[in-house]
Scaffold this motif. Structure first.
Motif, PDB file in Angstrom:
ATOM      1  N   LEU A  15       0.878  -1.164   0.000  1.00 36.54           N
ATOM      2  CA  LEU A  15       0.000   0.000   0.000  1.00 36.54           C
ATOM      3  C   LEU A  15       0.914   1.212   0.000  1.00 36.54           C
ATOM      4  O   LEU A  15       1.833   1.300   0.822  1.00 36.54           O
ATOM      5  CB  LEU A  15      -0.854   0.045   1.264  1.00 36.54           C
ATOM      6  CG  LEU A  15      -2.147  -0.722   1.292  1.00 36.54           C
ATOM      7  CD1 LEU A  15      -2.793  -0.587   2.670  1.00 36.54           C
ATOM      8  CD2 LEU A  15      -3.096  -0.243   0.235  1.00 36.54           C
ATOM      9  N   ALA A  16       0.695   2.112  -0.895  1.00 35.73           N
ATOM     10  CA  ALA A  16       1.431   3.375  -0.946  1.00 35.73           C
ATOM     11  C   ALA A  16       0.398   4.446  -1.277  1.00 35.73           C
ATOM     12  O   ALA A  16       0.051   4.644  -2.433  1.00 35.73           O
ATOM     13  CB  ALA A  16       2.530   3.327  -1.997  1.00 35.73           C
ATOM     14  N   LEU A  17      -0.110   5.088  -0.242  1.00 39.24           N
ATOM     15  CA  LEU A  17      -1.192   6.059  -0.400  1.00 39.24           C
ATOM     16  C   LEU A  17      -0.899   7.307   0.414  1.00 39.24           C
ATOM     17  O   LEU A  17      -0.208   7.241   1.440  1.00 39.24           O
ATOM     18  CB  LEU A  17      -2.513   5.451   0.090  1.00 39.24           C
ATOM     19  CG  LEU A  17      -3.055   4.264  -0.700  1.00 39.24           C
ATOM     20  CD1 LEU A  17      -4.183   3.594   0.074  1.00 39.24           C
ATOM     21  CD2 LEU A  17      -3.527   4.717  -2.065  1.00 39.24           C
ATOM     22  N   PRO A  18      -1.460   8.425  -0.003  1.00 39.89           N
ATOM     23  CA  PRO A  18      -1.285   9.645   0.791  1.00 39.89           C
ATOM     24  C   PRO A  18      -2.150   9.606   2.042  1.00 39.89           C
ATOM     25  O   PRO A  18      -3.245   9.037   2.035  1.00 39.89           O
ATOM     26  CB  PRO A  18      -1.746  10.747  -0.165  1.00 39.89           C
ATOM     27  CG  PRO A  18      -2.708  10.072  -1.082  1.00 39.89           C
ATOM     28  CD  PRO A  18      -2.219   8.662  -1.227  1.00 39.89           C
ATOM     29  N   ASP A  19      -1.641  10.220   3.109  1.00 38.37           N
ATOM     30  CA  ASP A  19      -2.467  10.383   4.294  1.00 38.37           C
ATOM     31  C   ASP A  19      -3.277  11.674   4.145  1.00 38.37           C
ATOM     32  O   ASP A  19      -3.237  12.317   3.084  1.00 38.37           O
ATOM     33  CB  ASP A  19      -1.623  10.344   5.572  1.00 38.37           C
ATOM     34  CG  ASP A  19      -0.612  11.474   5.680  1.00 38.37           C
ATOM     35  OD1 ASP A  19      -0.729  12.487   4.964  1.00 38.37           O
ATOM     36  OD2 ASP A  19       0.314  11.346   6.507  1.00 38.37           O
ATOM     37  N   THR A  20      -3.980  12.052   5.170  1.00 33.45           N
ATOM     38  CA  THR A  20      -4.847  13.232   5.079  1.00 33.45           C
ATOM     39  C   THR A  20      -4.057  14.533   4.946  1.00 33.45           C
ATOM     40  O   THR A  20      -4.620  15.557   4.576  1.00 33.45           O
ATOM     41  CB  THR A  20      -5.776  13.320   6.306  1.00 33.45           C
ATOM     42  OG1 THR A  20      -4.969  13.304   7.488  1.00 33.45           O
ATOM     43  CG2 THR A  20      -6.757  12.163   6.325  1.00 33.45           C
TER      44      THR A  20
ATOM     45  N   LEU B  47       2.825   0.642   3.595  1.00 36.19           N
ATOM     46  CA  LEU B  47       2.682  -0.481   4.511  1.00 36.19           C
ATOM     47  C   LEU B  47       4.041  -1.107   4.788  1.00 36.19           C
ATOM     48  O   LEU B  47       4.355  -1.466   5.926  1.00 36.19           O
ATOM     49  CB  LEU B  47       1.714  -1.525   3.936  1.00 36.19           C
ATOM     50  CG  LEU B  47       1.566  -2.808   4.739  1.00 36.19           C
ATOM     51  CD1 LEU B  47       1.018  -2.542   6.127  1.00 36.19           C
ATOM     52  CD2 LEU B  47       0.665  -3.786   3.989  1.00 36.19           C
ATOM     53  N   GLY B  48       4.886  -1.227   3.766  1.00 35.86           N
ATOM     54  CA  GLY B  48       6.197  -1.850   3.911  1.00 35.86           C
ATOM     55  C   GLY B  48       7.081  -1.203   4.965  1.00 35.86           C
ATOM     56  O   GLY B  48       7.971  -1.851   5.521  1.00 35.86           O
ATOM     57  N   GLU B  49       6.832   0.069   5.264  1.00 32.22           N
ATOM     58  CA  GLU B  49       7.612   0.774   6.285  1.00 32.22           C
ATOM     59  C   GLU B  49       7.315   0.255   7.691  1.00 32.22           C
ATOM     60  O   GLU B  49       8.044   0.539   8.626  1.00 32.22           O
ATOM     61  CB  GLU B  49       7.333   2.277   6.220  1.00 32.22           C
ATOM     62  CG  GLU B  49       7.808   2.915   4.935  1.00 32.22           C
ATOM     63  CD  GLU B  49       7.301   4.337   4.745  1.00 32.22           C
ATOM     64  OE1 GLU B  49       6.437   4.796   5.529  1.00 32.22           O
ATOM     65  OE2 GLU B  49       7.764   4.991   3.800  1.00 32.22           O
ATOM     66  N   LEU B  50       6.247  -0.504   7.823  1.00 31.17           N
ATOM     67  CA  LEU B  50       5.832  -1.007   9.132  1.00 31.17           C
ATOM     68  C   LEU B  50       6.220  -2.470   9.346  1.00 31.17           C
ATOM     69  O   LEU B  50       5.755  -3.091  10.298  1.00 31.17           O
ATOM     70  CB  LEU B  50       4.320  -0.824   9.304  1.00 31.17           C
ATOM     71  CG  LEU B  50       3.846   0.624   9.233  1.00 31.17           C
ATOM     72  CD1 LEU B  50       2.333   0.693   9.277  1.00 31.17           C
ATOM     73  CD2 LEU B  50       4.474   1.451  10.336  1.00 31.17           C
TER      74      LEU B  50
ATOM     75  N   VAL C  93       0.063  -5.065  11.963  1.00 30.47           N
ATOM     76  CA  VAL C  93      -0.673  -3.921  11.402  1.00 30.47           C
ATOM     77  C   VAL C  93      -2.117  -4.321  11.112  1.00 30.47           C
ATOM     78  O   VAL C  93      -2.373  -5.359  10.501  1.00 30.47           O
ATOM     79  CB  VAL C  93      -0.026  -3.422  10.085  1.00 30.47           C
ATOM     80  CG1 VAL C  93      -0.754  -2.191   9.556  1.00 30.47           C
ATOM     81  CG2 VAL C  93       1.456  -3.129  10.283  1.00 30.47           C
ATOM     82  N   LEU C  94      -3.044  -3.501  11.561  1.00 29.92           N
ATOM     83  CA  LEU C  94      -4.438  -3.632  11.153  1.00 29.92           C
ATOM     84  C   LEU C  94      -4.644  -2.649  10.008  1.00 29.92           C
ATOM     85  O   LEU C  94      -4.460  -1.447  10.186  1.00 29.92           O
ATOM     86  CB  LEU C  94      -5.392  -3.281  12.301  1.00 29.92           C
ATOM     87  CG  LEU C  94      -5.336  -4.151  13.544  1.00 29.92           C
ATOM     88  CD1 LEU C  94      -6.355  -3.665  14.567  1.00 29.92           C
ATOM     89  CD2 LEU C  94      -5.578  -5.603  13.195  1.00 29.92           C
TER      90      LEU C  94
ATOM     91  N   LEU D 118       1.660  -2.615  17.891  1.00 27.75           N
ATOM     92  CA  LEU D 118       0.489  -2.588  17.002  1.00 27.75           C
ATOM     93  C   LEU D 118       0.454  -1.275  16.242  1.00 27.75           C
ATOM     94  O   LEU D 118       0.664  -0.199  16.814  1.00 27.75           O
ATOM     95  CB  LEU D 118      -0.809  -2.729  17.793  1.00 27.75           C
ATOM     96  CG  LEU D 118      -2.083  -2.686  16.941  1.00 27.75           C
ATOM     97  CD1 LEU D 118      -2.217  -3.966  16.105  1.00 27.75           C
ATOM     98  CD2 LEU D 118      -3.320  -2.487  17.802  1.00 27.75           C
ATOM     99  N   GLU D 119       0.201  -1.376  14.943  1.00 25.20           N
ATOM    100  CA  GLU D 119      -0.028  -0.198  14.103  1.00 25.20           C
ATOM    101  C   GLU D 119      -1.387  -0.348  13.426  1.00 25.20           C
ATOM    102  O   GLU D 119      -1.858  -1.460  13.199  1.00 25.20           O
ATOM    103  CB  GLU D 119       1.057  -0.067  13.030  1.00 25.20           C
ATOM    104  CG  GLU D 119       2.427   0.236  13.583  1.00 25.20           C
ATOM    105  CD  GLU D 119       2.555   1.630  14.179  1.00 25.20           C
ATOM    106  OE1 GLU D 119       1.758   2.522  13.833  1.00 25.20           O
ATOM    107  OE2 GLU D 119       3.466   1.813  15.005  1.00 25.20           O
ATOM    108  N   VAL D 120      -1.987   0.764  13.095  1.00 24.40           N
ATOM    109  CA  VAL D 120      -3.257   0.784  12.373  1.00 24.40           C
ATOM    110  C   VAL D 120      -3.103   1.730  11.191  1.00 24.40           C
ATOM    111  O   VAL D 120      -2.581   2.835  11.343  1.00 24.40           O
ATOM    112  CB  VAL D 120      -4.430   1.252  13.269  1.00 24.40           C
ATOM    113  CG1 VAL D 120      -5.717   1.371  12.467  1.00 24.40           C
ATOM    114  CG2 VAL D 120      -4.615   0.318  14.465  1.00 24.40           C
ATOM    115  N   LEU D 121      -3.536   1.269  10.032  1.00 21.90           N
ATOM    116  CA  LEU D 121      -3.660   2.122   8.852  1.00 21.90           C
ATOM    117  C   LEU D 121      -5.121   2.082   8.439  1.00 21.90           C
ATOM    118  O   LEU D 121      -5.639   1.020   8.081  1.00 21.90           O
ATOM    119  CB  LEU D 121      -2.793   1.613   7.702  1.00 21.90           C
ATOM    120  CG  LEU D 121      -1.282   1.670   7.879  1.00 21.90           C
ATOM    121  CD1 LEU D 121      -0.592   1.059   6.661  1.00 21.90           C
ATOM    122  CD2 LEU D 121      -0.817   3.110   8.086  1.00 21.90           C
TER     123      LEU D 121
END
Length: 172
Positions: free
Chosen positions: A40-45, A52-55, A60-61, A91-94
């Motif tokens: 996943l490579a998407l902009p945040d707000t 995702l790969g950075e985590l 990760v959820l 734990l991380e959440v995206l």
């Protein structure tokens, strides 16, 4: 595929198969074979690209949601509480908003502040993430494999979900 065409395809699939875009009572289901998670490579707000790969190395959820989806909106406070309880354990959440970041999304996030990243998939480019409805949450383990998924809203800070995730975080 154009966003409108993709959304029409998803809605058509839902109508034909009976899958739900707004399932209320999700449960944690194991994914056969634990396939690798697609990148996943998407902009945040804020417009900053998140990957995702950075985590890698964390549990990760990846939560797919939309503001028009009532169960999606309902589960967000519990997801935030869970994140606050378990982020110190890895734990991380995206949260991936499916669709453009409009005024409705900004208004929701102002009313329900989230401390985890909210990514925006304005182009509905969900390649590698087979979704049958919203909300959908995919559990990605420390090695980057999709191990479990939830279709529908879940009370993420309830004892069952918390114990399950604590087990993953502890390597059980």
């Amino acid at each position: 595929m154009k966003p409108g065409l993709l959304l029409a395809s998803v809605l058509g699939f839902v109508l034909v198969t009976g899958a739900s875009l707004a399932t209320a009572g999700g449960s944690i289901q194991a994914l056969e074979g634990s396939p690798p998670a697609a990148e996943l490579a998407l902009p945040d707000t804020e417009g900053r690209e998140r990957r995702l790969g950075e985590l890698r190395g964390k549990v990760v959820l990846v939560n797919f949601w939309a503001t028009w989806c009532v169960p999606c909106r309902t589960e967000m406070p519990a997801l935030e509480r869970l994140y606050q309880q378990l982020r110190g354990q890895g734990l991380e959440v995206l949260a991936v908003h499916v669709g453009p970041a409009g005024a409705e999304m900004r208004s929701f996030l102002a009313a329900v502040p989230l401390s985890f990243p909210v990514l925006v998939d304005a182009d509905l480019d969900l390649a590698g993430w087979p979704l049958r409805g919203l909300p959908t949450t995919v559990v990605v383990d420390r090695s980057g494999r999709r191990t479990h998924a939830v279709l529908g809203a879940l009370e993420w800070d309830a004892a069952e979900a918390r114990v399950f995730l604590e087990g993953l975080l502890d390597g059980r």
